[in-house]
Design an enzyme around this catalytic site. Sequence first.
Site, short mmCIF file in Angstrom:
data_model
loop_
_atom_site.label_atom_id
_atom_site.label_comp_id
_atom_site.label_asym_id
_atom_site.label_seq_id
_atom_site.Cartn_x
_atom_site.Cartn_y
_atom_site.Cartn_z
N LYS A 104 -23.42 6.50 -22.93
CA LYS A 104 -24.65 5.54 -22.78
C LYS A 104 -24.83 5.15 -24.02
O LYS A 104 -24.76 3.65 -24.19
CB LYS A 104 -25.82 6.16 -22.35
CG LYS A 104 -26.93 5.28 -21.88
CD LYS A 104 -28.23 6.04 -21.81
CE LYS A 104 -28.02 7.13 -21.01
NZ LYS A 104 -29.43 7.57 -20.48
N LYS A 116 -29.66 15.38 -27.24
CA LYS A 116 -30.62 15.57 -26.41
C LYS A 116 -31.46 17.01 -26.80
O LYS A 116 -30.73 17.82 -27.42
CB LYS A 116 -30.31 15.70 -24.90
CG LYS A 116 -31.57 15.29 -23.77
CD LYS A 116 -31.60 13.93 -23.71
CE LYS A 116 -32.68 13.43 -22.83
NZ LYS A 116 -32.95 12.01 -22.47
N GLY A 155 -38.61 10.08 -26.47
CA GLY A 155 -39.11 10.82 -25.47
C GLY A 155 -38.18 10.73 -24.34
O GLY A 155 -37.13 10.23 -24.44
N ASP A 156 -38.84 11.67 -23.20
CA ASP A 156 -38.17 11.60 -22.20
C ASP A 156 -39.23 12.22 -21.06
O ASP A 156 -40.32 12.10 -21.44
CB ASP A 156 -36.79 12.63 -22.14
CG ASP A 156 -35.95 12.61 -20.93
OD1 ASP A 156 -35.10 11.57 -20.72
OD2 ASP A 156 -35.88 13.31 -20.04
N SER A 388 -34.55 1.85 -28.63
CA SER A 388 -34.54 2.81 -29.66
C SER A 388 -33.77 2.64 -31.04
O SER A 388 -34.30 2.63 -32.05
CB SER A 388 -34.56 4.39 -29.21
OG SER A 388 -35.50 5.08 -28.42
P1 NDP Z 1 -41.87 10.73 -16.91
O1 NDP Z 1 -42.16 12.15 -17.45
O2 NDP Z 1 -42.75 9.49 -17.53
O3 NDP Z 1 -41.99 10.40 -15.46
C1 NDP Z 1 -41.21 11.30 -14.64
C2 NDP Z 1 -41.32 10.93 -13.06
O4 NDP Z 1 -40.64 11.70 -12.35
C3 NDP Z 1 -42.91 11.37 -12.63
O5 NDP Z 1 -43.20 10.59 -11.77
C4 NDP Z 1 -42.57 12.87 -12.16
O6 NDP Z 1 -43.45 13.37 -11.31
C5 NDP Z 1 -41.19 12.69 -11.60
N1 NDP Z 1 -40.54 14.06 -11.58
C6 NDP Z 1 -40.21 14.75 -12.70
N2 NDP Z 1 -39.63 15.79 -11.99
C7 NDP Z 1 -39.37 15.72 -10.90
C8 NDP Z 1 -38.78 16.57 -10.03
N3 NDP Z 1 -38.23 17.67 -10.39
N4 NDP Z 1 -38.55 16.17 -8.85
C9 NDP Z 1 -39.38 14.95 -8.37
N5 NDP Z 1 -39.92 14.25 -9.29
C10 NDP Z 1 -40.04 14.46 -10.33
O7 NDP Z 1 -40.37 10.53 -17.19
P2 NDP Z 1 -39.63 9.06 -17.42
O8 NDP Z 1 -40.00 7.89 -16.64
O9 NDP Z 1 -39.11 8.92 -19.07
O10 NDP Z 1 -38.16 9.63 -17.25
C11 NDP Z 1 -37.58 9.42 -15.69
C12 NDP Z 1 -36.11 9.48 -15.55
O11 NDP Z 1 -35.54 8.45 -16.45
C13 NDP Z 1 -35.61 10.97 -16.08
O12 NDP Z 1 -34.38 11.28 -15.39
C14 NDP Z 1 -35.05 10.48 -17.57
O13 NDP Z 1 -34.18 11.19 -18.12
C15 NDP Z 1 -34.67 9.12 -17.36
N6 NDP Z 1 -34.57 8.00 -18.50
C16 NDP Z 1 -35.75 8.05 -19.38
C17 NDP Z 1 -35.73 7.23 -20.37
C18 NDP Z 1 -36.83 6.88 -20.99
O14 NDP Z 1 -36.78 6.00 -22.25
N7 NDP Z 1 -38.02 7.45 -20.82
C19 NDP Z 1 -34.48 6.61 -20.92
C20 NDP Z 1 -33.37 6.78 -20.11
C21 NDP Z 1 -33.39 7.61 -18.97
P3 NDP Z 1 -44.94 14.09 -11.95
O15 NDP Z 1 -45.76 13.18 -12.55
O16 NDP Z 1 -45.39 14.72 -10.63
O17 NDP Z 1 -44.29 15.18 -12.82
#
Ligand code: NDP
Length: 433
Positions: A104, A116, A155-156, A388
Site C-alpha cells: 500500500k 504495523k 493510529g488504527d 501520513s
Molecule cells: P476505529 O477504531 O475508529 O473504528 C473501528 C470500527 O470497526 C468501529 O465501528 C468498531 O466497532 C468496528 N469493529 C472493530 N472490530 C470489529 C470486529 N471485530 N467486528 C465488527 N466490527 C468491528 O478504526 P478505524 O476506522 O481507524 O479502522 C477501521 C478499518 O480501517 C481497520 O481495518 C483499519 O485497519 C483500516 N484502516 C484504517 C486506517 C486509518 O487511517 N485509521 C487506514 C487504513 C486502513 P466498536 O466501536 O464497537 O469497537
Amino acid sequence: MTATNLPSEPEFEQAYKELASTLENSTLFQKKPEYRKALQVVSVPERVIQFRVVWEDDKGQVQINRGFRVQFNSALGPYKGGLRFHPSVNLSILKFLGFEQIFKNALTGLNMGGGKGGSDFDPKGKSDNEIRRFCVAFMTELCKHIGADTDVPAGDIGVTGREVGYMFGQYKKIRNQWEGVLTGKGGSWGGSLIRPEATGYGVVYYTEHMIKHATGGKESFAGKRVAISGSGNVAQYAALKVIELGGSVISLSDSQGALVLKGEEGSFTPEEINAIAAIKVERKQISELANTSAFSSKFKYIPGARPWTNIVGRIDVALPSATQNEVSGEEAKALIAAGCKFIAEGSNMGSTQEAIDVFEAHREANPGAAAIWYAPGKAANAGGVAVSGLEMAQNSARVNWTQEEVDNRLKGIMEDCFKNGLSTAKEYATPRR
Ligand code: NDP
C-alpha cells in the site's frame, strides 16, 4: 521456511496467499522471474519487537498487556503503519497488516516502508486516565525502537488523536526530541489537516474513479445507495464524503450490531453521523443511539449482525470499513444479488478469500458493462497513510499546508493509485479460467 508454512499465523497466511496467488496467476513471474525470490524475501519481517506493557488502573492494580511492533520492510523509507489497540491483537494480525502496508505504501508513491504495531489492550471500559497511563507505558518501551527516520507509527483501530497525543508526549519526554515520529497528531502540535478524514475520503475518491471508469464517465456517486460497515474513523468520513458527493448512506455498524435504513428511501444525514461520532469518542456502542426515538423511527438495529444481508432495497456500492474478514462468501453473493457493482475496502483485508473468489468469478462470467469492480484495501484505503506521508513531509520541512493543498494532493494520490492498478493489471493480469 516459507511464509506459507506458519500455521499459527492464519491472518498473515491469508494475506500472503491472497497476494502470492494473484501474482502466480499473473504473468509477472514469467516476465520478471527475479520477483519470485523477492516475494520470499519480502514476506519475512526485517524485525519483530515484542514487549511487556505494565500499567496501573484506577484502582491502583497492576495490569499487563503485550506490545508489538513489526518492522516489516524499509526498502522505500522508514517503516510506516498504524498502531492497533484491540483485545484481538496478536502477532499474526500485525504481520498481516504490516505485510499489506508494504505494498500500500509503495502504491502511494511516497518514501515509506511498511510496518504495523499495537497491543491487546482494550480501550473500551477504560477511563481517560487509564488510557493515558497505558499509552505512556507503551511508549516508554516503543520509543527505543522508533524515530522520524526509522519508524513512524500512526493510529488504527482503537488509536485516535487522543492516544497519539499521549504517546507523542511521552516520546518527547524520554527522547527530548520534537520530531515527526508519529502521524495523526493534533493540528496544533504538528498534525496535518485532513489526516483524520484521509482514509475515508480516500476510499470514496478511489471508488469515484472506479465508477467513472466503469461507466465511461456517465455515473458518479450521485444517486448511489452506499452500504458502509463500521462507525469509526474510516466509516464516518467515508459516509460524510459519500453524502457530499450526492450519494445515500444506507448502513453503518459496530462490533455489536448493524444500523440500517428501514425503508428504500433516504440516507443517514451528516448530523446523524456526527451523533454517532460523538458516542464513539466516549467508546460507546451505536445500540445506545439506536434505541432513541430519533433513530428508531428511521433505522432498524440488528444486534450481532453485519449490514450486508440486512439492507432493504438496492445496494449500488459497498464500503467495508470496520475490520478484517467482514465480508464472507455468502455475503458477497448477497451484495451482488442486491445489485452491488462496486466494492472498495476501507478496512484492511475486509473481504475473506471466499468473498474475493465470488467477486472475481462473477466478473469473469459478466465482462463489460455488467462487471462488478472490487478494490482491495491495499489500494482503496491508501489515503490514510498517504496523508501520513504528507504529515511527515510537513514536519520535516517545518511547514503547514492548507486544507485545500492536502486534499488536492490526496485526490491526486488516489487517482494515481487507481490508474497505476489499472495499467499494472493490463500489463500482467491473465483472466482466471
Ligand atoms: P476505529 O477504531 O475508529 O473504528 C473501528 C470500527 O470497526 C468501529 O465501528 C468498531 O466497532 C468496528 N469493529 C472493530 N472490530 C470489529 C470486529 N471485530 N467486528 C465488527 N466490527 C468491528 O478504526 P478505524 O476506522 O481507524 O479502522 C477501521 C478499518 O480501517 C481497520 O481495518 C483499519 O485497519 C483500516 N484502516 C484504517 C486506517 C486509518 O487511517 N485509521 C487506514 C487504513 C486502513 P466498536 O466501536 O464497537 O469497537
